[in-house]
Design a protein around this motif. Structure first.
Motif, PDB file in Angstrom:
ATOM      1  N   THR A 174       4.187  13.020 -10.254  1.00 16.17           N
ATOM      2  CA  THR A 174       5.298  13.969 -10.414  1.00 16.17           C
ATOM      3  C   THR A 174       5.860  13.887 -11.829  1.00 16.17           C
ATOM      4  O   THR A 174       6.131  14.910 -12.468  1.00 16.17           O
ATOM      5  CB  THR A 174       6.409  13.679  -9.380  1.00 16.17           C
ATOM      6  OG1 THR A 174       5.852  13.732  -8.065  1.00 16.17           O
ATOM      7  CG2 THR A 174       7.545  14.673  -9.487  1.00 16.17           C
ATOM      8  N   ARG A 175       6.035  12.656 -12.300  1.00 11.42           N
ATOM      9  CA  ARG A 175       6.533  12.463 -13.669  1.00 11.42           C
ATOM     10  C   ARG A 175       5.587  13.096 -14.681  1.00 11.42           C
ATOM     11  O   ARG A 175       6.012  13.800 -15.595  1.00 11.42           O
ATOM     12  CB  ARG A 175       6.697  10.973 -13.966  1.00 11.42           C
ATOM     13  CG  ARG A 175       7.243  10.716 -15.377  1.00 11.42           C
ATOM     14  CD  ARG A 175       6.891   9.381 -15.894  1.00 11.42           C
ATOM     15  NE  ARG A 175       5.439   9.309 -16.055  1.00 11.42           N
ATOM     16  CZ  ARG A 175       4.801   8.267 -16.535  1.00 11.42           C
ATOM     17  NH1 ARG A 175       5.453   7.172 -16.837  1.00 11.42           N
ATOM     18  NH2 ARG A 175       3.494   8.278 -16.679  1.00 11.42           N
ATOM     19  N   ASP A 176       4.281  12.858 -14.515  1.00  8.01           N
ATOM     20  CA  ASP A 176       3.295  13.443 -15.426  1.00  8.01           C
ATOM     21  C   ASP A 176       3.336  14.968 -15.377  1.00  8.01           C
ATOM     22  O   ASP A 176       3.234  15.641 -16.427  1.00  8.01           O
ATOM     23  CB  ASP A 176       1.891  12.928 -15.096  1.00  8.01           C
ATOM     24  CG  ASP A 176       1.717  11.459 -15.439  1.00  8.01           C
ATOM     25  OD1 ASP A 176       2.559  10.921 -16.188  1.00  8.01           O
ATOM     26  OD2 ASP A 176       0.735  10.858 -14.950  1.00  8.01           O
ATOM     27  N   ALA A 177       3.495  15.524 -14.172  1.00  5.24           N
ATOM     28  CA  ALA A 177       3.569  16.988 -14.035  1.00  5.24           C
ATOM     29  C   ALA A 177       4.817  17.522 -14.725  1.00  5.24           C
ATOM     30  O   ALA A 177       4.777  18.551 -15.414  1.00  5.24           O
ATOM     31  CB  ALA A 177       3.560  17.383 -12.563  1.00  5.24           C
ATOM     32  N   ILE A 178       5.939  16.804 -14.551  1.00  2.00           N
ATOM     33  CA  ILE A 178       7.178  17.224 -15.206  1.00  2.00           C
ATOM     34  C   ILE A 178       7.039  17.150 -16.720  1.00  2.00           C
ATOM     35  O   ILE A 178       7.460  18.065 -17.444  1.00  2.00           O
ATOM     36  CB  ILE A 178       8.371  16.368 -14.706  1.00  2.00           C
ATOM     37  CG1 ILE A 178       8.682  16.701 -13.253  1.00  2.00           C
ATOM     38  CG2 ILE A 178       9.599  16.570 -15.587  1.00  2.00           C
ATOM     39  CD1 ILE A 178       9.680  15.753 -12.603  1.00  2.00           C
ATOM     40  N   ILE A 179       6.423  16.075 -17.191  1.00  2.00           N
ATOM     41  CA  ILE A 179       6.214  15.919 -18.637  1.00  2.00           C
ATOM     42  C   ILE A 179       5.309  17.029 -19.168  1.00  2.00           C
ATOM     43  O   ILE A 179       5.575  17.618 -20.225  1.00  2.00           O
ATOM     44  CB  ILE A 179       5.642  14.519 -18.966  1.00  2.00           C
ATOM     45  CG1 ILE A 179       6.715  13.458 -18.739  1.00  2.00           C
ATOM     46  CG2 ILE A 179       5.108  14.455 -20.389  1.00  2.00           C
ATOM     47  CD1 ILE A 179       6.215  12.024 -18.848  1.00  2.00           C
ATOM     48  N   THR A 208       0.844  -1.197   0.000  1.00  7.37           N
ATOM     49  CA  THR A 208       0.000   0.000   0.000  1.00  7.37           C
ATOM     50  C   THR A 208       0.882   1.250   0.000  1.00  7.37           C
ATOM     51  O   THR A 208       0.662   2.182  -0.776  1.00  7.37           O
ATOM     52  CB  THR A 208      -0.927   0.009   1.224  1.00  7.37           C
ATOM     53  OG1 THR A 208      -1.673  -1.201   1.261  1.00  7.37           O
ATOM     54  CG2 THR A 208      -1.865   1.177   1.181  1.00  7.37           C
ATOM     55  N   THR A 209       1.875   1.246   0.856  1.00 10.20           N
ATOM     56  CA  THR A 209       2.791   2.388   0.924  1.00 10.20           C
ATOM     57  C   THR A 209       3.581   2.511  -0.379  1.00 10.20           C
ATOM     58  O   THR A 209       3.745   3.615  -0.919  1.00 10.20           O
ATOM     59  CB  THR A 209       3.759   2.215   2.108  1.00 10.20           C
ATOM     60  OG1 THR A 209       3.011   2.020   3.296  1.00 10.20           O
ATOM     61  CG2 THR A 209       4.658   3.415   2.264  1.00 10.20           C
ATOM     62  N   ASP A 210       4.063   1.390  -0.872  1.00 13.96           N
ATOM     63  CA  ASP A 210       4.841   1.403  -2.125  1.00 13.96           C
ATOM     64  C   ASP A 210       3.981   1.875  -3.299  1.00 13.96           C
ATOM     65  O   ASP A 210       4.443   2.641  -4.151  1.00 13.96           O
ATOM     66  CB  ASP A 210       5.421   0.024  -2.422  1.00 13.96           C
ATOM     67  CG  ASP A 210       6.540  -0.368  -1.468  1.00 13.96           C
ATOM     68  OD1 ASP A 210       7.045   0.537  -0.758  1.00 13.96           O
ATOM     69  OD2 ASP A 210       6.920  -1.555  -1.442  1.00 13.96           O
ATOM     70  N   PHE A 211       2.715   1.404  -3.346  1.00 18.05           N
ATOM     71  CA  PHE A 211       1.821   1.849  -4.420  1.00 18.05           C
ATOM     72  C   PHE A 211       1.565   3.347  -4.330  1.00 18.05           C
ATOM     73  O   PHE A 211       1.513   4.040  -5.348  1.00 18.05           O
ATOM     74  CB  PHE A 211       0.496   1.074  -4.394  1.00 18.05           C
ATOM     75  CG  PHE A 211       0.579  -0.311  -4.961  1.00 18.05           C
ATOM     76  CD1 PHE A 211       1.339  -0.600  -6.082  1.00 18.05           C
ATOM     77  CD2 PHE A 211      -0.134  -1.355  -4.375  1.00 18.05           C
ATOM     78  CE1 PHE A 211       1.396  -1.872  -6.592  1.00 18.05           C
ATOM     79  CE2 PHE A 211      -0.077  -2.635  -4.890  1.00 18.05           C
ATOM     80  CZ  PHE A 211       0.689  -2.904  -5.995  1.00 18.05           C
ATOM     81  N   GLU A 212       1.390   3.847  -3.112  1.00 17.19           N
ATOM     82  CA  GLU A 212       1.173   5.292  -2.930  1.00 17.19           C
ATOM     83  C   GLU A 212       2.411   6.069  -3.387  1.00 17.19           C
ATOM     84  O   GLU A 212       2.299   7.090  -4.067  1.00 17.19           O
ATOM     85  CB  GLU A 212       0.831   5.608  -1.463  1.00 17.19           C
ATOM     86  CG  GLU A 212       0.489   7.051  -1.207  1.00 17.19           C
ATOM     87  CD  GLU A 212      -0.733   7.553  -1.984  1.00 17.19           C
ATOM     88  OE1 GLU A 212      -0.766   8.760  -2.273  1.00 17.19           O
ATOM     89  OE2 GLU A 212      -1.633   6.764  -2.312  1.00 17.19           O
ATOM     90  N   SER A 213       3.579   5.578  -3.020  1.00 24.53           N
ATOM     91  CA  SER A 213       4.826   6.230  -3.459  1.00 24.53           C
ATOM     92  C   SER A 213       4.938   6.192  -4.987  1.00 24.53           C
ATOM     93  O   SER A 213       5.316   7.181  -5.618  1.00 24.53           O
ATOM     94  CB  SER A 213       6.034   5.541  -2.842  1.00 24.53           C
ATOM     95  OG  SER A 213       6.049   5.686  -1.452  1.00 24.53           O
ATOM     96  N   ALA A 214       4.603   5.045  -5.553  1.00 26.24           N
ATOM     97  CA  ALA A 214       4.667   4.904  -7.012  1.00 26.24           C
ATOM     98  C   ALA A 214       3.680   5.852  -7.687  1.00 26.24           C
ATOM     99  O   ALA A 214       3.995   6.474  -8.713  1.00 26.24           O
ATOM    100  CB  ALA A 214       4.382   3.456  -7.414  1.00 26.24           C
ATOM    101  N   ARG A 215       2.461   5.965  -7.085  1.00 32.16           N
ATOM    102  CA  ARG A 215       1.461   6.878  -7.647  1.00 32.16           C
ATOM    103  C   ARG A 215       1.978   8.313  -7.606  1.00 32.16           C
ATOM    104  O   ARG A 215       1.843   9.068  -8.585  1.00 32.16           O
ATOM    105  CB  ARG A 215       0.147   6.758  -6.880  1.00 32.16           C
ATOM    106  CG  ARG A 215      -1.006   7.560  -7.498  1.00 32.16           C
ATOM    107  CD  ARG A 215      -2.246   7.525  -6.614  1.00 32.16           C
ATOM    108  NE  ARG A 215      -2.031   8.102  -5.292  1.00 32.16           N
ATOM    109  CZ  ARG A 215      -1.912   9.426  -5.051  1.00 32.16           C
ATOM    110  NH1 ARG A 215      -1.957  10.283  -6.028  1.00 32.16           N
ATOM    111  NH2 ARG A 215      -1.710   9.863  -3.822  1.00 32.16           N
ATOM    112  N   ILE A 218       5.090   9.281  -7.544  1.00 30.13           N
ATOM    113  CA  ILE A 218       6.177   9.395  -8.524  1.00 30.13           C
ATOM    114  C   ILE A 218       5.614   9.560  -9.929  1.00 30.13           C
ATOM    115  O   ILE A 218       6.080  10.397 -10.713  1.00 30.13           O
ATOM    116  CB  ILE A 218       7.118   8.170  -8.439  1.00 30.13           C
ATOM    117  CG1 ILE A 218       7.912   8.223  -7.146  1.00 30.13           C
ATOM    118  CG2 ILE A 218       8.051   8.107  -9.646  1.00 30.13           C
ATOM    119  CD1 ILE A 218       8.709   6.957  -6.848  1.00 30.13           C
ATOM    120  N   ILE A 219       4.578   8.777 -10.244  1.00 25.46           N
ATOM    121  CA  ILE A 219       3.946   8.878 -11.567  1.00 25.46           C
ATOM    122  C   ILE A 219       3.300  10.244 -11.742  1.00 25.46           C
ATOM    123  O   ILE A 219       3.402  10.863 -12.814  1.00 25.46           O
ATOM    124  CB  ILE A 219       2.933   7.733 -11.781  1.00 25.46           C
ATOM    125  CG1 ILE A 219       3.682   6.410 -11.933  1.00 25.46           C
ATOM    126  CG2 ILE A 219       2.058   7.997 -12.995  1.00 25.46           C
ATOM    127  CD1 ILE A 219       2.789   5.182 -11.948  1.00 25.46           C
TER     128      ILE A 219
END
Length: 159
Positions: free
Chosen positions: A57-62, A45-52, A54-55
């Motif tokens: 953030t990546r989408d915002a950067i893109i 759950t924590t890892d999925f939240e971190s991954a979400r 990160i994604i």
């Protein structure tokens, strides 16, 4: 990623578990395995939240990069447009300057020709006047020369 470590731990526990004779089954301590799997679920759950995150953030950067790229492209197009416009303005100015110079040269040539014709006419008039003066001088000299002859003739007649 803590969840991967927990799952790896569970897999290791199962691989090292004592096998049941004449079976593909093994003996695993239920409480220990359940604790590892519960920890893995919580970590997931924590890892999925971190991954979400990160994604996101990546989408915002893109998206930011896309907007920035569009702005750069727009600025570049405007710069190119201005350069082309300036180039055509410069070319028009050069053409106009060339035309003005050509007109000025043509006018100067015409005026030069008119001045030369005027001077030639004045010189021709002066030449005519000088020729008449030379003729008058020549006639005067001839008369003077003839007068001397008359003087000589008059002297002979007196003798």
């Amino acid at each position: 990623m803590d969840s991967v470590e927990k799952l790896t731990s569970a897999i290791t526990l199962i691989e090292e578990a004592r096998g049941v004779p004449l079976s593909a089954s093994c003996v695993v301590h239920r409480a220990e395995m359940l604790e590892i799997l519960d920890d893995a679920r919580e970590a997931l759950t924590t890892d999925f939240e971190s991954a979400r995150k990160i994604i996101e953030t990546r989408d915002a950067i893109i998206e930011e990069a896309r907007v920035s790229a569009e702005q750069l492209i727009t600025i570049a197009r405007e710069d190119v447009s201005q350069m082309v416009e300036q180039t055509s303005i410069v070319q028009i100015a050069r053409d106009e300057a060339r035309k003005i110079l050509d007109d000025a040269r043509e006018t100067a040539d015409l005026e030069k020709q008119e001045v030369e014709e005027y001077i030639d006419g004045r010189l021709a008039t002066l030449e005519v006047i000088l020729n008449k003066t030379m003729d008058a001088v020549s006639r005067g000299r001839d008369r003077l020369a003839g007068a001397n002859d008359k003087d000589v003739l008059s002297q002979l007649a007196d003798e």
